[in-house]
Scaffold this active site. Structure first.
Site, PDB file in Angstrom:
ATOM      1  CD  GLU A 182      -1.723  -2.114   2.236  1.00 36.37           C
ATOM      2  OE1 GLU A 182      -2.587  -2.520   2.949  1.00 36.37           O
ATOM      3  OE2 GLU A 182      -0.349  -2.349   2.418  1.00 36.37           O
ATOM      4  CG  ASP A 195      -1.676  -2.995   5.876  1.00 28.62           C
ATOM      5  OD1 ASP A 195      -0.576  -3.292   5.722  1.00 28.62           O
ATOM      6  OD2 ASP A 195      -2.264  -1.932   6.245  1.00 28.62           O
ATOM      7  CG  ASP A 221      -6.977  -4.585   7.878  1.00 25.43           C
ATOM      8  OD1 ASP A 221      -6.528  -4.812   6.492  1.00 25.43           O
ATOM      9  OD2 ASP A 221      -7.108  -3.558   8.334  1.00 25.43           O
ATOM     10  CD  GLU A 254      -9.884   0.396   4.213  1.00 24.42           C
ATOM     11  OE1 GLU A 254      -9.886   1.199   3.456  1.00 24.42           O
ATOM     12  OE2 GLU A 254      -9.900   0.148   5.604  1.00 24.42           O
ATOM     13  CE1 TYR A 312      -2.064  -3.309   9.558  1.00 18.40           C
ATOM     14  CE2 TYR A 312      -3.589  -4.714  10.482  1.00 18.40           C
ATOM     15  CZ  TYR A 312      -3.272  -3.838   9.504  1.00 18.40           C
ATOM     16  OH  TYR A 312      -4.170  -3.053   8.545  1.00 18.40           O
ATOM     17  NE  ARG A 333      -5.581   1.033  10.353  1.00 16.88           N
ATOM     18  CZ  ARG A 333      -4.389   1.365   9.810  1.00 16.88           C
ATOM     19  NH1 ARG A 333      -3.651   0.626   9.363  1.00 16.88           N
ATOM     20  NH2 ARG A 333      -4.241   2.609   9.737  1.00 16.88           N
ATOM     21  CG  HIS A 338      -4.169 -13.758  13.003  1.00 21.14           C
ATOM     22  ND1 HIS A 338      -5.331 -14.433  13.199  1.00 21.14           N
ATOM     23  CD2 HIS A 338      -3.573 -13.656  11.687  1.00 21.14           C
ATOM     24  CE1 HIS A 338      -6.010 -14.516  12.092  1.00 21.14           C
ATOM     25  NE2 HIS A 338      -5.023 -13.745  11.125  1.00 21.14           N
TER      26      HIS A 338
END
Length: 978
Positions: free
Chosen positions: A105, A186, A188, A190, A476, A478, A523
């Protein structure tokens, strides 16, 4: 123009095809779309460029549940890159011929990954999302929700974002010549959706895509991920796109209802509107709150009874001291004074063999004076005097404020009845998840949620470390999982053992479970990628913001695997010894016996006193007895930290959306922050009421939680996202149609007020206008009286100030408008002269009019204005604020500067500065606080209407006369900008 596959077309796991729009056409579309509502279409964690929708399958050709590709279909793992090799990335002219293309990203993430991939890789950034639902339907298309076909299975149509056309073209060029394409976005929902959109544009089927995810950007994590690629998880994509379509439907169909029933330009959001509702409900809870009354009796004892009298005098002098802000000693300072003077503070807990509890319920207020007198006399206070005064602002028992004074009986003695000491422990908290990091950063660092997530994103994507290059410092950010990997636990425990020793290392790792049963986004908890990178070692490489947040994360991670802290909590009971009155007082204190995890986190300053060594039967003198009337506090207003905690507890949104939710509701002026606490605005209250009236289910917290659970079902179990949308839309559409027909306009609604119209004598009411609520005559439009009001409905009326109007010599007064407070003549608006106030509510001297000169604006060509500023002459467009063009003074040649300087000098001579004076002729300096100019008794008042007085006589609690000054808010003294 391609759309999603039709019912006759092939069924695939990939939800849709897309159409592209040329850059020029997209710009035109974007310009036209400004009239559309900027609706809340789902809180998103990424930058605006990243907010894109996810793919869908047509309803007619029902999408099969997406299944993971068989292992045989998975791409073979890439060879591990050799150390020392560096991948290419980020450059416009990068070539991928014969190499492997990796797409992430952000450029920062690409730069960090470059370190760990060999020269056979080219790493490129998409810079967030590349596609989204269009903001406007195509010409001739009848789509009430742009990009979503409501009649055919909610089939979405996506467009390449206007500012991503070149990015997409570059990625296609690189992918065409690359030997392999990897999607490393990423982990997740999104991130998965971004990978899917990229794969669609590059014509790579989801089953054949090489998708790699890593929780931390480290060499080991990156190599492990590239050795174990997987297909794109279409269930995650479907869950994210379902959320996107839900939010698009609510935004584009509920917002026009607000335009019609409240005001143009408003917008509604599925999640953000529920967050606003929480704040509005809290505001109303506070307004309706009636407190209970209770009494407390504090007794201060001294070890040496002979020192009671001198200590009483010294204590009174100490309490009378104030700091530079006019505040008395803090509780911590009081405890320090007590410790220095061998004194103990205790509370009355027992009287006559029974627990002391002196209260009056809010629903049954009563005078407790006699009961208080008996209690304090039993404790040792004599010559009592009880005074009472009315509190017009109070409700229930708080309408009367009472104080009890007296003299301490010099013969009062207390002796130690019992001493009880217990060893207690406090366990370390779990490592951070997204919400707890936001809460801790808000409480300890004063960071907003957006500031926290911005700094965390930077730490995750990588920081340039001297001697190491770009390094990802945390995992990460989030996540809502509190687990730590086995590798991390081993490293952390090794660090604790070597650094602090065995007493600080538990026998087994501390294991934490998430309090959120729906935890699913990642996780592992947020932790440093290498615990040996101490904050102090990275200080020079980090900004202040990054350093503070990394220190917070590092300390919490180490502490979570350390032993508990141990405390010795002591409770001492004292009974009155000189007389058998049955008075028993209790003192408590706590001392740290073993610091444990606090070795890293530090011992927080507390207000607990330190007790001396005491023995049973030991006698004490008394130098202070303080009875206090207390009232129950109303529910506190939300802070960012407490709002995040509530959103998480209620299942509203997900960790990645909290920062966006809080930002959006403030940008839309539905709520505002004062002293870091949220207040609902008039607009927020009206919008909330209208949305609740129209969509009671949608605005219900439980319903919002259930919607999040359904989205989780789509991701975790492959539930049918189209059926989920169909169930939602049926009820939503019916509610929308009903509200459009039956809902009244907000401006047509009025609430009764207690005041009498000063112009015609009629009752007044509260109405809603474009600038919020205001006080209005009920005879409008026959009577046009109106006045701005404070938060609690008090009219903001003019107040006389000690200033003479330079224009007509009349008195000046403080007035309020929608732009804030200002000073004007009592003859305003006939006399136009006004004085503005600065941000600190000080007087701003009026500036002379600008001189228009024959120099064109470089932006619009209009003449420029010449003014003299603090740093010399400066030129600005005469069309300001429509045009903000400027021209540097130094851009003019010397001859022109000299000519204009001469003109400016003559202009200033013809327009000398205005001198403001008080009524006694003294000059008022610029910046003088307006509060210093207010004339006592100069505040205008509104009479209470006779009908309201009759209601009061019948039991109404409203005061008989209310002045126009703003009422103090519970947390903050009022500002003139109410």
């Amino acid at each position: 123009m391609a759309r999603a596959s039709s019912a006759d077309g092939p069924k695939t796991d990939a939800p849709t095809k897309t159409r592209k729009v040329a850059k020029v056409k997209a710009k035109a579309t974007e310009a036209k779309a400004k009239a559309k509502p900027k609706a809340a279409e789902g809180a998103a964690k990424k930058a605006p460029a990243k907010k894109a929708a996810k793919a869908a399958t047509p309803k007619a050709a029902k999408a099969p549940k997406a299944t993971k590709a068989p292992k045989a279909a998975a791409a073979a793992p890439a060879a591990a890159p050799e150390e020392g090799d560096e991948a290419e990335g980020g450059s416009e002219g990068a070539s991928a011929r014969g190499k492997q293309l990796v797409i992430v990203e952000s450029p920062a993430k690409a730069k960090t990954i470059n370190k760990y991939l060999g020269s056979n890789f080219v790493v490129q950034a998409s810079v967030g999302h590349i596609r989204d639902l269009p903001t406007k339907s195509e010409k001739g298309a009848k789509q009430p929700v742009p990009g979503v076909d409501l009649e055919h299975g909610f089939r979405p149509t996506y467009v390449v974002l206007t500012n991503k056309s070149k990015t997409v073209a570059d990625l296609k060029r690189l992918a065409k010549s690359a030997s392999q394409v990897w999607f490393a976005t990423d982990l997740d929902r999104e991130g998965e959706a971004i990978a899917w959109h990229l794969a669609e544009e590059l014509r790579i089927p989801p089953q054949a895509a090489r998708r790699v995810v890593f929780n931390a950007i480290t060499q080991q994590a990156v190599h492990r991920a590239f050795a174990n690629p997987r297909p794109i998880d279409v269930n995650k994509v479907n869950a994210q796109q379902a959320r996107r379509i839900l939010d698009r439907i609510v935004g584009y169909q509920a917002s026009p209802l607000l335009w019609k029933k409240v005001a143009r330009g408003l917008s509604a959001g599925r999640v953000q509107s529920v967050a606003v509702k929480l704040i509005v409900e809290r505001e109303r809870e506070i307004a309706a709150f009636v407190p209970d009354e209770r009494w407390e009796v504090t007794v201060r004892l001294c070890v040496d009874p002979s020192q009671a009298a001198p200590l009483a005098s010294a204590w009174a002098q100490f309490l009378a001291t104030v700091d530079e802000k006019g505040k008395g000693p803090t509780l911590k300072a009081q405890n320090t004074w007590m410790s220095q003077h061998a004194a103990i503070e205790a509370e009355l807990v027992e009287l006559g063999g029974e627990k002391f509890s002196l209260t009056a319920a809010a629903t049954a207020p009563r005078d407790l004076s006699a009961d208080v007198a008996r209690a304090v006399e039993a404790v040792g206070l004599r010559d009592l005097k009880i005074t009472a005064r009315d509190n017009p602002e109070g409700k229930g028992p708080q309408k009367t404020l009472r104080t009890v004074t007296g003299a301490v009986d010099p013969g009062v003695r207390y002796r130690v009845k019992s001493v009880e000491t217990k060893r207690t422990t406090s366990r370390p908290l779990a490592p951070f998840i997204t919400s707890s990091l936001q809460i801790a950063a808000a409480n300890q660092l004063g960071f907003t949620t957006q500031r926290t997530m911005r700094a965390a994103q930077q730490l995750y994507e990588g920081i340039a470390i001297p001697g190491e290059g770009q390094v990802g410092l945390i995992t990460y950010m989030r996540t809502d999982a509190t687990a730590l990997s086995a590798e991390a636990l081993t490293q952390i425990r090794g660090f604790i053992g070597s650094r602090f020793g065995e007493p600080y290392l538990p026998e087994k790792p501390n294991i934490y479970t998430s309090s959120n049963k729906d935890a699913q986004e990642a996780h592992e908890a947020i932790r440093p990628t290498d615990i040996n990178r101490r904050p102090e070692d990275l200080r020079e490489a980090l900004t202040d913001e990054q350093f503070k947040l990394y220190s917070l994360i590092w300390a919490r991670t180490v502490a979570c695997q350390m032993t508990p802290a141990q405390w010795d909590a002591t409770a001492v009971m004292f009974e009155r010894a000189d007389k058998p009155t049955g008075a028993v007082v209790r003192a408590t204190g706590r001392t740290l016996a073993f610091d444990g995890f606090l070795k890293v986190l530090g011992v927080q300053a507390t207000d607990e006193q330190t007790l001396p060594t005491l023995g049973e039967g030991q006698a004490f003198g008394t130098f202070s007895i303080e009875p206090q009337q207390k009232f129950q506090s109303p529910p506190p207003r939300y802070t960012e930290a407490s709002l995040v905690k509530t959103l998480e507890a209620e299942g509203i949104g997900r960790p990645s959306t909290y920062a966006s939710i809080i930002s959006v509701i403030q940008e839309r002026k539905y709520v505002e922050q004062l002293d870091r606490r949220f207040y609902a605005t008039d607009l927020g209250e009206v919008v909330t009421d209208k949305l609740v009236e129209a969509f009671s289910d949608l605005m219900d917290v439980g319903y919002t939680r259930a919607m999040e659970a359904q989205l989780d079902e789509i991701e975790d179990k492959g539930a049918d996202w189209q059926k989920m949308l169909e169930r939602f839309y049926g009820g939503f559409r019916r509610s929308l149609d009903r509200a459009s027909d039956t809902m009244t306009h907000a401006k047509a609604e009025a609430q009764p007020a207690i005041y009498k119209c000063p112009e015609c004598g009629a009752p007044t009411c509260y109405r809603f206008g474009k600038n919020g609520r205001f006080l209005s005559c009920t005879r409008y439009p026959e009577c046009n009286y109106a006045a701005p009001i404070t938060r609690d409905g008090r009219p903001l009326l003019p107040e006389r100030v000690d200033m003479v109007c330079p224009e007509d010599g009349s008195d000046m007064e403080l007035r309020n408008s929608r732009f804030g407070p200002f000073l004007a003549s009592v003859n305003f608006p006939n006399t136009k002269f006004v004085i503005n106030l600065d941000k600190k509510e000080g007087v701003k001297l009026p500036t002379p009019p600008a001189l228009e000169v024959d120099v064109p604006c470089p932006k619009c060509g209009a003449p420029l204005n010449l003014r003299m500023g603090k740093r010399g002459p400066w030129l600005g467009c005469s069309k300001f604020p429509k045009c903000r063009g400027r021209l540097a003074w130094t851009a003019l040649d010397e001859a022109k500067q000299a000519a204009l300087s001469k003109q400016l000098a003559a202009h200033e001579k013809a327009h000398p500065p205005i001198v403001l004076k008080r009524r006694d002729g003294s000059v008022i300096a610029e910046g003088t606080p307006v509060a210093d100019l207010l004339i006592p008794g100069g505040l205008a008042e509104l009479e209470i209407h006779p009908d309201a007085l009759a209601d009061k006589a019948a039991g109404d609690n409203k005061p008989a006369t209310v002045v126009a000054a703003p009422a103090p808010a519970p947390e903050k003294a009022p500002s003139l900008r109410n």
